[in-house]
Design a protein around this motif. Structure first.
Motif, PDB file in Angstrom:
ATOM      1  N   ALA A 501       0.879  -1.122   0.099  1.00 22.45           N
ATOM      2  CA  ALA A 501      -0.079   0.000   0.093  1.00 22.45           C
ATOM      3  C   ALA A 501       0.842   1.181  -0.133  1.00 22.45           C
ATOM      4  CB  ALA A 501      -0.840  -0.081   1.214  1.00 22.45           C
ATOM      5  N   ALA A 505       1.131   4.222  -2.804  1.00 21.38           N
ATOM      6  CA  ALA A 505       0.832   5.421  -2.774  1.00 21.38           C
ATOM      7  C   ALA A 505       2.001   6.425  -3.039  1.00 21.38           C
ATOM      8  CB  ALA A 505       0.666   5.875  -1.240  1.00 21.38           C
ATOM      9  N   TYR A 506       3.040   5.983  -3.018  1.00 21.34           N
ATOM     10  CA  TYR A 506       4.347   6.577  -3.477  1.00 21.34           C
ATOM     11  C   TYR A 506       4.199   6.500  -4.908  1.00 21.34           C
ATOM     12  CZ  TYR A 506       7.315   7.288   0.657  1.00 21.34           C
ATOM     13  OH  TYR A 506       7.987   7.763   1.672  1.00 21.34           O
ATOM     14  N   HIS A 508       1.840   6.817  -6.961  1.00 16.06           N
ATOM     15  CA  HIS A 508       0.613   7.602  -7.341  1.00 16.06           C
ATOM     16  C   HIS A 508       0.849   9.109  -6.961  1.00 16.06           C
ATOM     17  CE1 HIS A 508      -1.362   3.978  -8.161  1.00 16.06           C
ATOM     18  NE2 HIS A 508      -2.170   4.564  -9.034  1.00 16.06           N
ATOM     19  N   ALA A 509       1.687   9.562  -5.879  1.00 14.19           N
ATOM     20  CA  ALA A 509       1.855  10.794  -5.591  1.00 14.19           C
ATOM     21  C   ALA A 509       2.915  11.464  -6.306  1.00 14.19           C
ATOM     22  CB  ALA A 509       2.299  10.794  -4.143  1.00 14.19           C
ATOM     23  N   ILE A 515       1.403  12.454   1.364  1.00 17.24           N
ATOM     24  CA  ILE A 515       0.935  11.240   1.737  1.00 17.24           C
ATOM     25  C   ILE A 515       0.629  11.453   3.267  1.00 17.24           C
ATOM     26  CG2 ILE A 515       1.263   8.963   1.821  1.00 17.24           C
ATOM     27  CD1 ILE A 515       2.914   9.014  -0.490  1.00 17.24           C
ATOM     28  N   SER A 517      -1.187   9.920   6.900  1.00 15.59           N
ATOM     29  CA  SER A 517      -1.560   8.487   7.608  1.00 15.59           C
ATOM     30  C   SER A 517      -2.082   9.040   8.900  1.00 15.59           C
ATOM     31  CB  SER A 517      -0.329   7.364   7.881  1.00 15.59           C
ATOM     32  OG  SER A 517       0.546   8.330   8.291  1.00 15.59           O
ATOM     33  N   GLU A 559      -2.947  11.601  -1.098  1.00 15.28           N
ATOM     34  CA  GLU A 559      -3.083  10.033  -0.873  1.00 15.28           C
ATOM     35  C   GLU A 559      -3.142   9.877   0.678  1.00 15.28           C
ATOM     36  OE1 GLU A 559      -3.077   7.952  -3.443  1.00 15.28           O
ATOM     37  OE2 GLU A 559      -2.572   9.576  -4.758  1.00 15.28           O
ATOM     38  N   ILE A 561      -3.367   6.753   3.698  1.00 14.65           N
ATOM     39  CA  ILE A 561      -3.250   5.398   3.803  1.00 14.65           C
ATOM     40  C   ILE A 561      -3.905   4.915   5.375  1.00 14.65           C
ATOM     41  CG2 ILE A 561      -1.634   3.347   4.050  1.00 14.65           C
ATOM     42  CD1 ILE A 561       0.473   5.085   2.579  1.00 14.65           C
ATOM     43  N   TYR A 593     -12.877  11.628  -1.414  1.00 15.32           N
ATOM     44  CA  TYR A 593     -11.809  10.634  -1.568  1.00 15.32           C
ATOM     45  C   TYR A 593     -12.563   9.380  -2.281  1.00 15.32           C
ATOM     46  CZ  TYR A 593      -8.395  13.420   1.126  1.00 15.32           C
ATOM     47  OH  TYR A 593      -7.303  14.132   1.490  1.00 15.32           O
ATOM     48  N   VAL A 604      -5.643   2.399   0.502  1.00 12.70           N
ATOM     49  CA  VAL A 604      -5.290   3.582   0.050  1.00 12.70           C
ATOM     50  C   VAL A 604      -6.289   4.302  -0.348  1.00 12.70           C
ATOM     51  CG1 VAL A 604      -3.539   4.849  -1.591  1.00 12.70           C
ATOM     52  CG2 VAL A 604      -3.002   2.871  -0.328  1.00 12.70           C
ATOM     53  N   GLU A 606      -7.465   8.168  -2.605  1.00 14.22           N
ATOM     54  CA  GLU A 606      -7.034   9.356  -3.278  1.00 14.22           C
ATOM     55  C   GLU A 606      -7.930  10.409  -3.231  1.00 14.22           C
ATOM     56  OE1 GLU A 606      -5.205  10.174  -7.949  1.00 14.22           O
ATOM     57  OE2 GLU A 606      -4.942   8.123  -6.716  1.00 14.22           O
TER      58      GLU A 606
END
Length: 609
Positions: A501, A505-506, A508-509, A515, A517, A559, A561, A593, A604, A606
């Motif tokens: 996950a 996220a990395y 897509h960022a 990002i 959490s 993003e 998480i 989201y 995750v 977005e």
């Protein structure tokens, strides 16, 4: 019953009795392999690692301790067999989580991998990004290691690093035990007590783990090089306590500072060469960790005052290096943050509060782990106190080395972790003192404060009773350490789904995006250092769930998480209701989201609205 067991052992063939300890250790290793194969990480509950360890683990651990005890009472002692059994014990206590948990635990180890990755890519530290970059020595060494090994990053080193570094500690620990002024059996037992009571999880992939090795190597070299000259005896003419006063007054004599009370066991050329190597290690330590050099100053000062260090130049050198790097090399850290460095000086009550009482909160399992840590540490210190009273010696260096790190409590809280650190730095010496409670040395100019006990007609029971005491003490400490070291693994260790996950996220960022959490319990921070921003919505263990939801919506992170580890920390560390993350997920989905990636242990989301 004990006599029957001894009779049965005597009936064994001589060849089998000779290798009984190693045979027991080998059988214990077989049970360890069974444990690793049958333990399932995803079945872990709030009690952490111990909840997935079956009976084979405890049977194997018992066999290892029994084998060590058999070898410890042999005459003569066999160093090879004892070393093998200690290595097996280290594998049980420190290697089990590495083998069972699918990826490296602790977020900080992943963050350190990210720091190293930045240096590999750019060739320098990122100033102003993190305070730890002001001490880049360890990260630079890691970058060299990554490049030398031909790896793309340091992630491959994370998982097994705790076992590797703990095994690296063994050599200097054996040297310290040999030259510390305790009996040989107490030395071997002291090393085992170090490993069986080291619950302080500071051996993850980090500069402090490396610097602890530096610390042990320097102290081992000092104790091996310098020995105290015989003290003048005042007992016959002045009495016991007056002789103590006379000996204590010698601390203030000029000869102590000129090295006249100490003799070197090495040649001049060897001593100079070793001092040069120690100077290089001190420089590396000063550039790579904030706390270790100052604990080294205290420990070397203890050696100087107790006639185990010839002259004060080494103390002055490490002081100049540590203060010099803080003043010049780490100026990015202390400019504007002087209160972080000096604000807790003499605030002893607040330091103890943040280190002990502040941690006695959360769920039942979390409180149990913290209380067990306190009891474990207290048990070692009590045994060390008994060893101090029972042993005779030529120097009180061991007691001084055990007590010196605690002076750091006066100066720094170190983010609420300084008590753990000073206990760790004192542990090699408190372990040897605790072993002296069982095997006290009876020779030395400084006599024991407790007289030798006479057992009379019960003398034949002393040896089997001491053997049983060694098994009970070591096994009890080792089990307690296993419980408390892995007590937080339900949220400090991570699944493959959580790692996937984070990678998702990395991927897509984009640069400059965020990002977010719920809290810091994720395998995150190893990519995008300086380009992708990482934030956590939970400001502290007492943050209400509703406030976390509002923070997540307000930050508009690209993003978000949500993971199993974060949820379990909320339940155990903050007392949130079960399933509290599901309500957060619903809130996020209803406010712009979209779930873009989902695994069994992580989700995750977005920002799309």
């Amino acid at each position: 019953m004990i006599n029957n067991v001894r009779r049965d052992l005597n009936d064994l063939p001589q060849s089998l009795r000779s290798y009984l300890g190693v045979v027991l250790g080998g059988a214990g290793l077989v049970f360890w392999v069974i444990t690793v194969r049958e333990s399932h990480f995803l079945n872990m509950n709030s009690y952490g690692l111990v909840s997935v360890l079956g009976w084979p683990f405890f049977v194997g651990l018992t066999l290892i301790v029994a084998g060590f005890t058999v070898e410890l009472f042999r005459a003569p002692l066999r160093s090879m067999q004892l070393t093998i059994l200690i290595v097996l014990l280290v594998i049980f206590v420190f290697g089990t989580p590495c083998a069972i948990e699918p990826v490296a635990s602790l977020t900080t180890s992943w963050v350190h991998a990210g720091f190293i990755q930045y240096i590999v890519q750019h060739g320098h530290a990122l100033n102003g990004y993190d305070a730890r970059f002001s001490w880049p020595g360890g990260f630079s060494m890691g970058a060299v290691l990554v490049a030398f090994a031909g790896q793309a990053n340091a992630i491959g080193f994370l998982r097994w690093f705790p076992l590797f570094i703990e095994l690296s500690y063994l050599a200097p620990l054996l040297v310290i035990a040999r030259f510390s002024g305790v009996s040989r059996r107490a030395g071997w037992l002291g090393v085992v007590l170090f490993y069986s009571t080291n619950w302080i999880y500071q051996d993850y992939f980090s500069p402090q783990a490396l610097n602890y090795l530096f610390f042990l190597v320097i102290i081992a070299a000092v104790l091996a090089c310098w020995q105290p000259k015989p003290l003048a005896s005042y007992a016959s003419q002045s009495g016991f306590w007056r002789s103590r006063v006379h000996q204590s007054r010698n601390l203030l004599r000029r000869s102590r500072w000129e090295g006249l009370d100490t003799t070197s066991t090495w040649s001049s050329a060897t001593t100079i060469s070793v001092l040069g190597l120690i100077g290089i290690i001190m420089l590396a330590s000063s550039m790579s960790h904030q706390l270790t050099p100052y604990l080294l100053i205290l420990s070397l000062g203890a050696c100087l005052f107790t006639r185990r260090l010839g002259r004060p130049e080494m103390v002055l050198l490490v002081t100049v290096l540590a203060v010099g790097w803080l003043s010049l090399g780490a100026s990015d850290y202390w400019v504007g943050h002087l209160n972080d460095i000096f604000g807790s000086v003499f605030q002893f009550g607040s330091t103890i509060g943040s280190n002990v009482t502040g941690r006695l909160s959360g769920g039942v399992s979390h409180v149990l782990v913290v209380e067990t840590r306190i009891l474990l540490t207290g048990g070692v210190l009590i045994l060390a106190g008994v060893g101090f009273l029972r042993r005779s010696t030529d120097s009180r260096a061991l007691e001084a080395l055990a007590g010196a790190p605690f002076l750091m409590l006066i100066a720094q809280s170190y983010g609420g972790e300084v008590l753990q650190r000073v206990v760790l730095f004192a542990l090699p010496f408190t372990g040897l003192l605790a072993a002296s409670a069982i095997f006290p040395l009876r020779t030395g100019a400084i006599k024991a404060l407790l007289p030798k006990f006479s057992f009379g007609r019960f003398a034949r029971f002393v040896r089997p009773s001491v053997q049983a005491a060694v098994v009970v003490v070591v096994l009890g400490f080792a089990i307690a350490t296993t419980v408390v070291r892995g007590g937080n693994d339900s949220y400090e260790s991570f699944s493959k789904g959580e790692l996937e996950a984070v990678n998702f996220a990395y991927d897509h960022a984009r640069a400059g995006q965020t990002i977010e959490s719920v809290n810091d319990y994720l395998p995150i921070g190893y990519r995008g250092v300086g380009t992708v921003k990482l934030i956590a919505a939970q400001e502290g263990p007492s943050t209400p769930v509703r406030k976390i939801g509002l923070r997540l919506l307000k930050d508009h992170a690209s993003e978000i998480i949500l993971s199993q580890s974060q949820q379990l920390f909320g339940e155990e560390g903050s007392g949130y209701p079960p399933g509290w993350e599901a309500s957060l997920e619903s809130t996020l989905v209803n406010h712009g989201y979209t779930i873009t990636g989902q695994w069994r242990t992580a989700t995750v989301l977005e920002l799309t609205g």
